[in-house]
Design a protein around this motif. Structure first.
Motif, PDB file in Angstrom:
ATOM      1  N   THR A  85      -0.579  -0.209  12.045  1.00 28.56           N
ATOM      2  CA  THR A  85      -1.474  -0.378  10.893  1.00 28.56           C
ATOM      3  C   THR A  85      -0.805  -1.322   9.906  1.00 28.56           C
ATOM      4  OG1 THR A  85      -0.465   1.450   9.682  1.00 28.56           O
ATOM      5  CG2 THR A  85      -2.271   2.026  11.198  1.00 28.56           C
ATOM      6  N   SER A  86      -1.285  -1.337   8.670  1.00 34.30           N
ATOM      7  CA  SER A  86      -0.617  -2.205   7.682  1.00 34.30           C
ATOM      8  C   SER A  86       0.712  -1.592   7.234  1.00 34.30           C
ATOM      9  CB  SER A  86      -1.518  -2.425   6.474  1.00 34.30           C
ATOM     10  OG  SER A  86      -1.566  -1.263   5.679  1.00 34.30           O
ATOM     11  N   GLY A 129       0.276  10.200  15.654  1.00 36.26           N
ATOM     12  CA  GLY A 129       1.374   9.549  16.369  1.00 36.26           C
ATOM     13  C   GLY A 129       1.641   8.193  15.733  1.00 36.26           C
ATOM     14  N   ARG A 139      -2.346   6.200   1.954  1.00 36.34           N
ATOM     15  CA  ARG A 139      -0.900   6.466   1.975  1.00 36.34           C
ATOM     16  C   ARG A 139      -0.164   5.189   1.571  1.00 36.34           C
ATOM     17  NH1 ARG A 139       2.082   3.072   5.094  1.00 36.34           N
ATOM     18  NH2 ARG A 139       3.365   4.571   6.196  1.00 36.34           N
ATOM     19  N   VAL A 174       0.969   4.496  15.055  1.00 35.85           N
ATOM     20  CA  VAL A 174      -0.204   3.619  15.153  1.00 35.85           C
ATOM     21  C   VAL A 174       0.112   2.318  14.413  1.00 35.85           C
ATOM     22  CG1 VAL A 174      -2.688   3.458  14.762  1.00 35.85           C
ATOM     23  CG2 VAL A 174      -1.615   5.709  15.000  1.00 35.85           C
ATOM     24  N   ASP A 218      -6.723   3.916  -7.986  1.00 34.13           N
ATOM     25  CA  ASP A 218      -5.329   4.216  -7.649  1.00 34.13           C
ATOM     26  C   ASP A 218      -5.234   5.736  -7.531  1.00 34.13           C
ATOM     27  OD1 ASP A 218      -2.686   4.804  -7.446  1.00 34.13           O
ATOM     28  OD2 ASP A 218      -2.041   3.482  -9.082  1.00 34.13           O
ATOM     29  N   LEU A 219      -5.249   6.198  -6.293  1.00 33.26           N
ATOM     30  CA  LEU A 219      -5.337   7.645  -6.063  1.00 33.26           C
ATOM     31  C   LEU A 219      -4.014   8.368  -6.276  1.00 33.26           C
ATOM     32  CD1 LEU A 219      -7.733   7.634  -2.979  1.00 33.26           C
ATOM     33  CD2 LEU A 219      -8.295   8.063  -5.382  1.00 33.26           C
ATOM     34  N   ILE A 269      -6.044   3.009  10.092  1.00 35.36           N
ATOM     35  CA  ILE A 269      -6.908   3.952  10.819  1.00 35.36           C
ATOM     36  C   ILE A 269      -8.189   4.230  10.022  1.00 35.36           C
ATOM     37  CG2 ILE A 269      -7.017   6.230  11.900  1.00 35.36           C
ATOM     38  CD1 ILE A 269      -3.885   6.210  11.829  1.00 35.36           C
ATOM     39  N   ARG A 323      -5.397  14.368  -2.186  1.00 32.13           N
ATOM     40  CA  ARG A 323      -6.199  14.979  -1.115  1.00 32.13           C
ATOM     41  C   ARG A 323      -6.640  16.391  -1.512  1.00 32.13           C
ATOM     42  NH1 ARG A 323      -3.272  12.452   4.229  1.00 32.13           N
ATOM     43  NH2 ARG A 323      -3.130  10.337   3.423  1.00 32.13           N
ATOM     44  N   THR A 369      -9.823   1.011   3.570  1.00 33.52           N
ATOM     45  CA  THR A 369      -9.796  -0.460   3.538  1.00 33.52           C
ATOM     46  C   THR A 369      -8.784  -1.026   4.516  1.00 33.52           C
ATOM     47  OG1 THR A 369      -8.195  -0.397   1.727  1.00 33.52           O
ATOM     48  CG2 THR A 369     -10.532  -0.621   1.124  1.00 33.52           C
ATOM     49  N   LYS A 416      -9.617  -6.419  -0.176  1.00 32.72           N
ATOM     50  CA  LYS A 416      -9.887  -5.655   1.050  1.00 32.72           C
ATOM     51  C   LYS A 416     -11.240  -4.953   0.932  1.00 32.72           C
ATOM     52  CE  LYS A 416      -5.089  -4.402   2.156  1.00 32.72           C
ATOM     53  NZ  LYS A 416      -4.199  -3.247   2.342  1.00 32.72           N
ATOM     54  N   ALA A 446       1.399   0.255   4.787  1.00 31.89           N
ATOM     55  CA  ALA A 446       1.504  -0.119   3.376  1.00 31.89           C
ATOM     56  C   ALA A 446       2.730   0.534   2.736  1.00 31.89           C
ATOM     57  CB  ALA A 446       0.236   0.330   2.639  1.00 31.89           C
ATOM     58  N   ARG A 500      -7.069   0.344  -3.341  1.00 27.94           N
ATOM     59  CA  ARG A 500      -6.754  -0.367  -4.578  1.00 27.94           C
ATOM     60  C   ARG A 500      -7.189  -1.834  -4.531  1.00 27.94           C
ATOM     61  NH1 ARG A 500      -0.563   0.662  -4.888  1.00 27.94           N
ATOM     62  NH2 ARG A 500      -0.985   0.126  -2.738  1.00 27.94           N
ATOM     63  N   SER A 501      -7.058  -2.451  -3.381  1.00 29.84           N
ATOM     64  CA  SER A 501      -7.266  -3.894  -3.276  1.00 29.84           C
ATOM     65  C   SER A 501      -8.752  -4.248  -3.251  1.00 29.84           C
ATOM     66  CB  SER A 501      -6.585  -4.408  -2.003  1.00 29.84           C
ATOM     67  OG  SER A 501      -7.128  -5.646  -1.638  1.00 29.84           O
TER      68      SER A 501
HETATM   69  N1  LIG Z   1       0.324   4.474  11.058  1.00 31.45           N
HETATM   70  C1  LIG Z   1       1.025   5.470  11.586  1.00 31.45           C
HETATM   71  O1  LIG Z   1       1.859   5.305  12.513  1.00 31.45           O
HETATM   72  C2  LIG Z   1       0.813   6.875  11.076  1.00 31.45           C
HETATM   73  C3  LIG Z   1       1.632   7.899  11.570  1.00 31.45           C
HETATM   74  C4  LIG Z   1       1.440   9.193  11.096  1.00 31.45           C
HETATM   75  C5  LIG Z   1       0.457   9.447  10.142  1.00 31.45           C
HETATM   76  N2  LIG Z   1      -0.316   8.421   9.704  1.00 31.45           N
HETATM   77  C6  LIG Z   1      -1.323   8.743   8.674  1.00 31.45           C
HETATM   78  O2  LIG Z   1      -2.561   8.113   8.926  1.00 31.45           O
HETATM   79  C7  LIG Z   1      -3.224   7.833   7.671  1.00 31.45           C
HETATM   80  C8  LIG Z   1      -3.639   6.391   7.650  1.00 31.45           C
HETATM   81  O3  LIG Z   1      -2.451   5.607   7.676  1.00 31.45           O
HETATM   82  P1  LIG Z   1      -2.436   4.071   8.049  1.00 31.45           P
HETATM   83  O4  LIG Z   1      -1.088   3.788   8.617  1.00 31.45           O
HETATM   84  O5  LIG Z   1      -3.654   3.758   8.834  1.00 31.45           O
HETATM   85  O6  LIG Z   1      -2.546   3.408   6.593  1.00 31.45           O
HETATM   86  P2  LIG Z   1      -2.263   1.915   6.112  1.00 31.45           P
HETATM   87  O7  LIG Z   1      -2.671   0.914   7.146  1.00 31.45           O
HETATM   88  O8  LIG Z   1      -0.872   1.847   5.572  1.00 31.45           O
HETATM   89  O9  LIG Z   1      -3.312   1.795   4.904  1.00 31.45           O
HETATM   90  C9  LIG Z   1      -3.113   2.543   3.756  1.00 31.45           C
HETATM   91  C10 LIG Z   1      -4.413   2.670   3.001  1.00 31.45           C
HETATM   92  O10 LIG Z   1      -4.169   3.432   1.829  1.00 31.45           O
HETATM   93  C11 LIG Z   1      -4.648   2.720   0.691  1.00 31.45           C
HETATM   94  N3  LIG Z   1      -3.794   3.005  -0.460  1.00 31.45           N
HETATM   95  C12 LIG Z   1      -2.450   2.829  -0.582  1.00 31.45           C
HETATM   96  N4  LIG Z   1      -2.027   3.208  -1.790  1.00 31.45           N
HETATM   97  C13 LIG Z   1      -3.134   3.623  -2.463  1.00 31.45           C
HETATM   98  C14 LIG Z   1      -3.352   4.126  -3.777  1.00 31.45           C
HETATM   99  N5  LIG Z   1      -2.346   4.296  -4.647  1.00 31.45           N
HETATM  100  N6  LIG Z   1      -4.611   4.443  -4.127  1.00 31.45           N
HETATM  101  C15 LIG Z   1      -5.648   4.288  -3.267  1.00 31.45           C
HETATM  102  N7  LIG Z   1      -5.501   3.826  -2.020  1.00 31.45           N
HETATM  103  C16 LIG Z   1      -4.260   3.491  -1.623  1.00 31.45           C
HETATM  104  C17 LIG Z   1      -4.563   1.258   1.117  1.00 31.45           C
HETATM  105  O11 LIG Z   1      -5.468   0.500   0.342  1.00 31.45           O
HETATM  106  P3  LIG Z   1      -4.952  -0.690  -0.628  1.00 31.45           P
HETATM  107  O12 LIG Z   1      -4.138  -1.605   0.227  1.00 31.45           O
HETATM  108  O13 LIG Z   1      -6.214  -1.258  -1.143  1.00 31.45           O
HETATM  109  O14 LIG Z   1      -4.134   0.006  -1.684  1.00 31.45           O
HETATM  110  C18 LIG Z   1      -4.990   1.337   2.567  1.00 31.45           C
HETATM  111  O15 LIG Z   1      -6.403   1.369   2.670  1.00 31.45           O
HETATM  112  C19 LIG Z   1      -2.215   8.170   6.565  1.00 31.45           C
HETATM  113  O16 LIG Z   1      -2.480   9.434   6.026  1.00 31.45           O
HETATM  114  C20 LIG Z   1      -0.894   8.179   7.308  1.00 31.45           C
HETATM  115  O17 LIG Z   1       0.061   9.003   6.697  1.00 31.45           O
HETATM  116  C21 LIG Z   1      -0.172   7.146  10.127  1.00 31.45           C
END
Ligand SMILES: NC(=O)c1ccc[n+]([C@@H]2O[C@H](COP(=O)([O-])OP(=O)(O)OC[C@H]3O[C@@H](n4cnc5c(N)ncnc54)[C@H](OP(=O)(O)O)[C@@H]3O)[C@@H](O)[C@H]2O)c1
Length: 267
Positions: free
Chosen positions: A190-191, A186, A83, A188, A54-55, A13, A107, A10, A37, A193, A33-34
């Motif tokens: 994103t939100s 790397g 995450r 990115v 809620d995973l 990435i 996971r 939602t 979204k 969260a 969760r949202s």
């Molecule tokens: N962004 C980076 O720089 C970066 C760097 C290294 C690795 N990564 C990895 O890339 C992957 C994607 O990250 P992202 O940064 O794109 O994520 P993100 O924008 O922070 O989004 C997080 C997602 O996880 C969901 N989420 C959060 N808590 C949850 C819960 N308890 N149960 C179910 N869903 C939940 C959120 O949905 P809701 O809002 O609906 O809860 C949202 O869809 C992750 O594994 C992250 O560790 C990212």
């Protein structure tokens, strides 16, 4: 065309990957969760589906597994991307450290739990966001980081656990044809969260400036999910394949983590 199931689909990435698979004609189920979204995603077409869960809770993962298995007999692509950062250590109502529960246990459960529908696909693939060999050792005596917890390190540690989970998975299901891809994207934008202390929040603000867009991250990941790839396990760092150095990718460690995890889940 095919079916993709994407946790964390939602936002960030995961959402970009979900949109891409929709464009390709897949049925796409995103999990987050949202509900707001989720609705924003389902509004994008009849092949777009959302389930709220809620995973970080084992029970919710098990409920999700039942729902998915009933609805989708075949899954082509499983993306494990949910995450949530916490600067302060918290524990779920089920007693697991929250980051460990969401970033690793969920996971583990979904990967193993969906091998049935995955193995019925022609070219099944699991994408998990791990460390791709980038971080330090496993804290075997303190897997849920009761000592010296730090939010950023906790995510790195869980990434390393996911690396080992991928190694075990690829070996365990070697005959099923399910490929496992571990990706570190790397930085990115994103939100991001999470709940951040002021120091980490300032670091995140900086990452928002220097990070790459989600479209770039997705473009670096997608080629490794294509059926033309053949390796059972692939580690990818920012679009480049990472060699699986025997010193870091030890099957004995991977099996040990699997066994410890099973004991945690059944104990
Ligand atoms: N962004 C980076 O720089 C970066 C760097 C290294 C690795 N990564 C990895 O890339 C992957 C994607 O990250 P992202 O940064 O794109 O994520 P993100 O924008 O922070 O989004 C997080 C997602 O996880 C969901 N989420 C959060 N808590 C949850 C819960 N308890 N149960 C179910 N869903 C939940 C959120 O949905 P809701 O809002 O609906 O809860 C949202 O869809 C992750 O594994 C992250 O560790 C990212």
């Amino acid at each position: 065309m095919g079916t993709a199931v994407i946790t964390g689909g939602t936002d960030g990435i995961g959402r970009e990957l979900a949109r891409e698979y929709l464009r390709r004609g897949f049925d796409v189920l995103v999990v987050g969760r949202s509900r707001q979204k989720g609705r924003a995603f389902t509004d994008s077409g009849e092949r777009a589906r959302f389930v709220a869960a809620d995973l970080s809770l084992v029970a919710e993962n098990r409920r999700l597994l039942e729902q998915i298995s009933q609805r989708y007999p075949v899954i082509d692509v499983l993306v494990l991307g949910a995450r949530y950062h916490r600067s302060t250590r918290t524990v779920t109502p089920e007693g697991f450290e929250t980051n460990f529960a969401l970033f690793y246990l969920s996971r583990f459960l979904l990967g193993h739990g969906l091998t049935g529908p995955l193995s019925r696909a022609e070219h099944p693939v699991v994408l998990n966001f791990g460390a791709a060999g980038q971080t330090g050792p496993i804290r075997w005596d303190d897997l849920q980081l009761e000592r010296d917890y730090h939010g950023v390190r906790a995510m790195g540690h869980a990434g390393r656990l996911n690396d080992l989970a991928g190694l075990d998975f690829a070996d365990r299901y070697a005959t099923t044809g399910i490929r496992y891809v571990l990706n570190h994207p790397g930085v990115v934008v994103t939100s991001f969260a999470g709940e951040y202390d002021p120091v980490t929040a300032a670091q995140i603000d900086h990452l928002r400036v220097i990070g790459k867009p989600v479209t770039t991250a997705a473009a670096q990941i997608l080629p490794f999910l294509e059926p033309a790839n053949r390796e059972p396990l692939t580690a990818v760092l920012e679009g480049r394949r990472v060699p699986l150095e025997p010193g870091l990718w030890k099957l004995g460690d991977a099996r040990r983590l699997h066994d410890v995890t099973m004991r945690l889940l059944t104990g």
